[in-house]
Design a protein around this motif. Structure first.
Motif, PDB file in Angstrom:
ATOM      1  N   MET A 280       2.200   2.013  -3.415  1.00  0.00           N
ATOM      2  CA  MET A 280       1.183   2.452  -4.043  1.00  0.00           C
ATOM      3  C   MET A 280       1.019   3.879  -4.016  1.00  0.00           C
ATOM      4  N   LEU A 281       1.102   4.130  -2.719  1.00  0.00           N
ATOM      5  CA  LEU A 281       0.558   5.745  -2.198  1.00  0.00           C
ATOM      6  C   LEU A 281       1.300   6.775  -3.262  1.00  0.00           C
TER       7      LEU A 281
ATOM      8  N   VAL B 140      -7.846   6.937  -6.513  1.00  0.00           N
ATOM      9  CA  VAL B 140      -8.794   5.950  -6.253  1.00  0.00           C
ATOM     10  C   VAL B 140      -8.936   4.985  -7.468  1.00  0.00           C
TER      11      VAL B 140
ATOM     12  N   TYR C  57      -1.198  -6.360  -8.449  1.00  0.00           N
ATOM     13  CA  TYR C  57      -0.280  -6.685  -7.405  1.00  0.00           C
ATOM     14  C   TYR C  57      -0.387  -8.332  -6.704  1.00  0.00           C
TER      15      TYR C  57
ATOM     16  N   GLU D  94       1.129   7.937  -7.879  1.00  0.00           N
ATOM     17  CA  GLU D  94       0.372   8.748  -8.590  1.00  0.00           C
ATOM     18  C   GLU D  94       1.311   9.961  -8.916  1.00  0.00           C
TER      19      GLU D  94
ATOM     20  N   LEU E  12      -4.026  -2.880  -7.869  1.00  0.00           N
ATOM     21  CA  LEU E  12      -4.157  -3.723  -6.651  1.00  0.00           C
ATOM     22  C   LEU E  12      -4.461  -5.100  -7.397  1.00  0.00           C
TER      23      LEU E  12
ATOM     24  N   SER F 149      -5.713   2.654  -7.723  1.00  0.00           N
ATOM     25  CA  SER F 149      -5.736   1.575  -6.713  1.00  0.00           C
ATOM     26  C   SER F 149      -6.292   0.529  -7.204  1.00  0.00           C
TER      27      SER F 149
ATOM     28  N   LEU G 276       0.792  -1.167  -0.170  1.00  0.00           N
ATOM     29  CA  LEU G 276       0.021   0.047  -0.049  1.00  0.00           C
ATOM     30  C   LEU G 276       0.783   1.131  -0.109  1.00  0.00           C
TER      31      LEU G 276
ATOM     32  N   GLY H 178       3.126  -0.757 -11.136  1.00  0.00           N
ATOM     33  CA  GLY H 178       2.421   0.605 -10.934  1.00  0.00           C
ATOM     34  C   GLY H 178       2.604   1.433 -11.688  1.00  0.00           C
TER      35      GLY H 178
END
Lengths: 222, 252
Positions: free
Chosen positions: A64-65, A160, A170, A68, A167, A163, A61, A145
């Motif tokens: 992934m944050l 959003v 992943y 962007e 995800l 993700s 996570l 990603g």
């Protein structure tokens, strides 16, 4: 090759000067893991049992944050178009940006992971394999990603959406990362899981820059 | 051959002619399939009557994969040849495929409860089909996430092609990982492992589901083409006469 290194250096400089990005990712990683002892209770056995999974999910996570921002800032100030106009294939540029992303987010996560393993009461045999799986896994996360980051450029509610796209892709990395750790803790050979993890990394490294470059091209064309 | 049907007008004419035939085929196949499946086929010697869930579960799972393959195929065509009809076909396929996947997951869960004693296990086949469902959702979300529909179509096409790696994983998951879900039994080396009395309704249902897909696909494609026409007519209208908002802005 020197151009590729140039882009990596540029992105690293930007990340270091603007500072906070990597620290925030690591802080999120630590806080997310620390929440679990409060959530499931401080029972050492339970924590030891779920430690590998919790650390891996939190690392996933956290990485992934920051996705962007992989292309977003360059896209907004127009430097992405200049990077695409360089006399070097866009695939190399994308690969360089992915390497820079991993160096600024993946690597700090790996450095922080042993500390969290101690907090989560993981058995000492698991430490080395945790580092190895994260070393093999987090670059794959950055590579996959990057596709999502490139596809959602200029979309509404990018974060959003990103993700939602990334995800599901992943999950294989997560599955084999955790089974490798669990196999070691159960004194079974972890080698097959590590080989699959390495295979995922090699396949992603071969394919993702191409897909990411295709996605960026269609963004810049329109 | 491909270019002959590339023209949306010619396609629309063909689609209008094919649609009632597809509807009839769907109705007949599903009626026969359901009759044989529910009333005129034996129960399983171990599973009893609950084996009849198979006649919905297996065709839905086939369709989930077939729809994703069709989706990825049309996305590839739309990216390579910029074929306008392929875009429309891909967008029309996605919700149908998502519902088939959902149906496969739900019927599988209902079948799993009496047979395996659990609604859900994290078995390789189940997990990979769940990922397929998320891929459908991601495709549709990305398709709708841009103000310019063309951008959305191109971005989601790339995503659909990336997600195609999941299809062979689903197909072979039962062979690669020996978990709870049974391996393939309809099509395998050395002939089918299903008795003809059960295979026949299953295949009828399979044909029925496939023709249902084509039927709904034709309806959705025609709807999409009409929606595109309406959109371009509206745009032309807006360009030709200034709207009330513009006038009031000018007045102020």
């Amino acid at each position: 090759m020197s151009r590729l290194l140039g882009i990596v250096r540029r992105d690293l400089h930007l990340a270091l000067r603007q500072g906070m990005d990597s620290t925030m990712v690591v802080t999120f990683f630590i806080i997310a893991v620390v929440l679990f002892p409060f959530g499931v209770g401080p029972e050492p056995n339970i924590l030891a049992r779920i430690s590998s999974g919790v650390i891996w999910v939190a690392a996933l996570l956290a990485s992934m944050l920051s996705l962007e921002r992989l292309f977003q800032t360059d896209y907004e100030d127009g430097s992405l178009e200049l990077l695409a106009l360089q006399p070097v294939a866009l695939e190399f540029t994308v690969a360089a940006k992915i390497i820079a992303h991993w160096l600024t987010t993946g690597l700090p996560l790996i450095v922080a992971a042993p500390l969290l393993a101690v907090l989560m009461n993981m058995q000492a045999e698991g430490f080395a394999i945790l580092i190895v799986t994260l070393l093999l896994g987090t670059p794959t996360l950055s590579l996959i990603g990057a596709i999502g980051a490139a596809l959602t450029l200029g979309s509404r509610r990018g974060g959003v959406l990103l993700s939602l796209l990334v995800l599901p892709l992943y999950i294989p990395v997560l599955v084999f990362g955790i089974t490798a750790i669990d196999a070691t803790l159960a004194e079974l050979p972890a080698r097959p899981h590590l080989l699959i993890l390495a295979g995922l990394l090699v396949a992603a490294a071969a394919l993702c820059p191409w897909v990411g470059a295709a996605a960026i091209r269609q963004t810049l064309d329109s | 051959m491909l270019h002959r049907f590339a023209n949306p007008t010619r396609f629309l004419r063909l689609a209008a002619a094919m649609q009632p035939w597809m509807a009839a085929l769907t109705g007949v196949m599903l009626a026969f399939g359901l009759y044989f499946g529910l009333f005129d086929s034996p129960g399983d010697y171990q599973q009893g009557e609950s084996v009849r869930i198979m006649y919905v579960h297996v065709p839905s799972a086939w369709m989930a994969l077939l729809c994703y393959t069709a989706l990825a195929g049309s996305c590839a065509v739309s990216l390579i040849w910029k074929h306008p009809l392929a875009d429309v076909a891909a967008r029309a396929t996605a919700p149908i495929g998502a519902w088939f996947t959902f149906l496969a997951l739900v019927t599988g869960s209902l079948w799993g409860k009496p047979m395996w004693g659990t609604w859900w296990v994290w078995d390789a086949r189940l997990t990979s089909v769940l990922i397929l469902f998320f891929l459908y959702l991601g495709y549709m979300a990305l398709d709708n996430a841009f103000d310019d529909p063309g951008r959305g179509a191109r971005a989601s096409s790339i995503l659909a092609l990336v997600g195609f790696v999941n299809v062979p994983i689903i197909k072979f998951s039962v062979d690669w990982w020996n978990t709870l879900h049974q391996p393939a039994s309809v099509i395998k080396m050395g002939g089918s492992a299903i008795h003809p009395s059960m295979l026949m309704p299953l295949l009828l249902m399979g044909v029925g589901f496939t023709s249902y897909y084509f039927w709904v696909l034709l309806i959705r494609i025609r709807g999409e083409i009409c929606a595109n026409k309406v959109r371009s007519l509206r745009l032309r209208q807006v360009h030709e006469q200034p709207s009330a908002d513009d006038l009031s802005e000018e007045a102020s």
